[in-house]
Design an enzyme around this catalytic site. Structure first.
Site, PDB file in Angstrom:
ATOM      1  N   HIS A 262     -11.422  20.605  19.242  1.00 32.14           N
ATOM      2  CA  HIS A 262     -11.768  21.863  18.707  1.00 32.14           C
ATOM      3  C   HIS A 262     -11.570  23.102  19.883  1.00 32.14           C
ATOM      4  O   HIS A 262     -10.461  24.005  19.551  1.00 32.14           O
ATOM      5  CB  HIS A 262     -13.108  21.959  18.360  1.00 32.14           C
ATOM      6  CG  HIS A 262     -13.516  23.475  17.586  1.00 32.14           C
ATOM      7  ND1 HIS A 262     -13.506  23.585  16.394  1.00 32.14           N
ATOM      8  CD2 HIS A 262     -13.627  24.691  18.303  1.00 32.14           C
ATOM      9  CE1 HIS A 262     -13.916  24.935  15.998  1.00 32.14           C
ATOM     10  NE2 HIS A 262     -13.842  25.495  17.357  1.00 32.14           N
ATOM     11  N   GLU A 263     -12.159  22.907  20.846  1.00 31.06           N
ATOM     12  CA  GLU A 263     -11.853  23.880  22.000  1.00 31.06           C
ATOM     13  C   GLU A 263     -10.504  23.941  22.427  1.00 31.06           C
ATOM     14  O   GLU A 263     -10.003  25.104  22.720  1.00 31.06           O
ATOM     15  CB  GLU A 263     -13.002  23.846  23.304  1.00 31.06           C
ATOM     16  CG  GLU A 263     -14.516  23.813  22.774  1.00 31.06           C
ATOM     17  CD  GLU A 263     -14.560  25.298  22.137  1.00 31.06           C
ATOM     18  OE1 GLU A 263     -13.826  26.250  22.373  1.00 31.06           O
ATOM     19  OE2 GLU A 263     -15.329  25.158  21.132  1.00 31.06           O
ATOM     20  N   HIS A 266      -8.232  26.297  20.659  1.00 28.68           N
ATOM     21  CA  HIS A 266      -8.395  27.427  21.162  1.00 28.68           C
ATOM     22  C   HIS A 266      -7.461  27.785  22.359  1.00 28.68           C
ATOM     23  O   HIS A 266      -6.867  28.834  22.422  1.00 28.68           O
ATOM     24  CB  HIS A 266      -9.688  27.861  21.522  1.00 28.68           C
ATOM     25  CG  HIS A 266     -10.501  28.190  20.245  1.00 28.68           C
ATOM     26  ND1 HIS A 266     -10.295  28.985  19.114  1.00 28.68           N
ATOM     27  CD2 HIS A 266     -11.795  27.758  19.733  1.00 28.68           C
ATOM     28  CE1 HIS A 266     -11.164  28.853  18.248  1.00 28.68           C
ATOM     29  NE2 HIS A 266     -12.184  28.088  18.854  1.00 28.68           N
ATOM     30  N   HIS A 269      -3.824  28.213  21.416  1.00 27.08           N
ATOM     31  CA  HIS A 269      -3.681  29.351  21.013  1.00 27.08           C
ATOM     32  C   HIS A 269      -3.349  30.368  22.251  1.00 27.08           C
ATOM     33  O   HIS A 269      -2.391  31.190  21.972  1.00 27.08           O
ATOM     34  CB  HIS A 269      -4.686  29.844  20.078  1.00 27.08           C
ATOM     35  CG  HIS A 269      -4.642  30.756  19.430  1.00 27.08           C
ATOM     36  ND1 HIS A 269      -5.411  31.466  18.429  1.00 27.08           N
ATOM     37  CD2 HIS A 269      -3.622  31.843  19.262  1.00 27.08           C
ATOM     38  CE1 HIS A 269      -5.323  32.501  17.987  1.00 27.08           C
ATOM     39  NE2 HIS A 269      -4.129  32.662  18.340  1.00 27.08           N
TER      40      HIS A 269
HETATM   41 ZN   LIG Z   1     -14.029  27.405  17.715  1.00 28.51          ZN
END
Ligand SMILES: [Zn+2]
Length: 348
Positions: A262-263, A266, A269
């Site tokens: 999940h991290e 980011h 991104h």
């Molecule tokens: Zn998040």
């Protein structure tokens, strides 16, 4: 307080001890104490402050030409209008409520069964019973020991052969660890990140362990923003709170594995940012979009070809039995109507 136990309230509505407290009256007391915080009419009652905040927000929205504060905030989000948000919630609510009712009925059956076994009258499920009986149902229905899974998830292996591998397969990225750069903590890992053509994309920092000076949860930070104006390449970090073992390898839970994926969504991104002005760099996007890349990246954690590349026993190298993971996945879908307190502080 000699001879007494003190249960501290945690900073979410869900209180983890509710799952273990056998005394129903104590569960109720804990629940009521938790939800009454800030509204007990004492010196810490913030009802008046909340009402003032609402009035000031409404005033601010009117000054800026919006009918409501929600309309003002949403104008810059992808949803655009309160009507769009309400339409989405209207779609979500019926199945969510139906799911909660279905799970509630399972918990009620567990209460009825237990009370009958004790020859005591049954009682209707209340909010303070939910976590306690959910744990009982979970233990009965999804009987497995999470520790069986952990040897397949050694931390650096998950990172390099799972998280990085997926990014390599999807985006052609490659990673090379650097040990020559100064770091603020000896456990912090630093990697050069390269595009498929060999040019440098970013520097990635993996700060995985919990320590006393670190705040809780898991998150991504951008220490240098990508910008064509400054010519800076991004330096992006993931911060997790994995407990560092006193000795031996760091073996992750499935929850920690998915948090790492999940991290890193980011982080991608931030690293793939391609803007001129730093103001717009990386994750500086509408709040209702910012979790999209991370949610997508979470999907690769149990993607068969990715999983096969990293879920290997840290001692034997043996691949993880699929049946083991299936149990975890089935168990993680249970009780979604009411997230257990252990995950009420979601990674951001
Ligand atoms: Zn998040």
């Amino acid at each position: 307080m000699d001879g007494k136990y003190v249960i501290a309230l945690l900073n979410t509505t869900g209180q983890p001890p509710e799952a273990q407290l056998q005394d129903r009256a104590v569960r109720e007391r804990l629940y009521r104490a938790s939800v009454a915080r800030g509204s007990r009419g004492n010196a810490y009652d913030n009802t008046a402050i909340v009402s003032q905040v609402l009035k000031l927000r409404a005033e601010k929205a009117k000054m800026l030409g919006y009918p409501t504060y929600a309309a003002y905030v949403l104008a810059d989000e992808t949803a655009k209008t309160p009507e769009a948000v309400n339409a989405m919630l209207t779609q979500l609510a019926p199945p969510a409520v139906a799911n909660a009712r279905r799970e509630g009925a399972v918990l009620q059956a567990m209460i009825d069964k237990e009370q009958a076994a004790k020859s005591q009258p049954t009682f209707p499920l209340e909010a303070w019973d939910w976590a306690y009986y959910a744990e009982k149902v979970r233990a009965e229905k999804y009987d497995f020991d999470e520790s069986q899974l952990k040897p397949y998830f050694e931390m650096k292996n998950v990172l390099e052969n799972g998280v990085f591998y997926a990014a390599g397969q999807l985006y052609g990225l490659s990673f090379k660890q650097r040990t020559d750069l100064p770091v603020y903590n000896p456990d912090v890992l630093v990697y050069d990140v390269y595009n498929a053509d060999g040019s440098q994309l970013a520097i990635f920092i993996a700060d995985m362990y919990a320590r006393p000076s670190k705040r809780g949860g898991a998150w991504m930070n951008s220490y240098v923003e990508q910008s064509a104006l400054t010519g800076n390449l991004p330096i992006v970090a993931n911060h997790l709170n994995i407990t560092k073992p006193a000795s031996g390898p760091t073996l992750l839970t499935w929850d920690e594995v998915t948090t790492a994926f999940h991290e890193f969504g980011h982080a991608l991104h931030g690293m793939f940012s391609n803007v001129k002005y730093p103001y717009f760099s990386g994750t500086s996007v509408p709040r209702d979009f910012v979790e999209f890349p991370s949610q997508v990246n979470e999907m690769w954690a149990d993607w068969p070809s990715v999983l096969a590349n990293y879920a290997k026993h840290y001692q034997t190298g043996e691949a993880m039995p699929k049946a083991l993971l299936d149990k975890v996945l089935a168990s993680s879908k249970f009780n979604q109507a009411s997230p257990p307190p252990s995950i009420s502080a979601r990674p951001c």
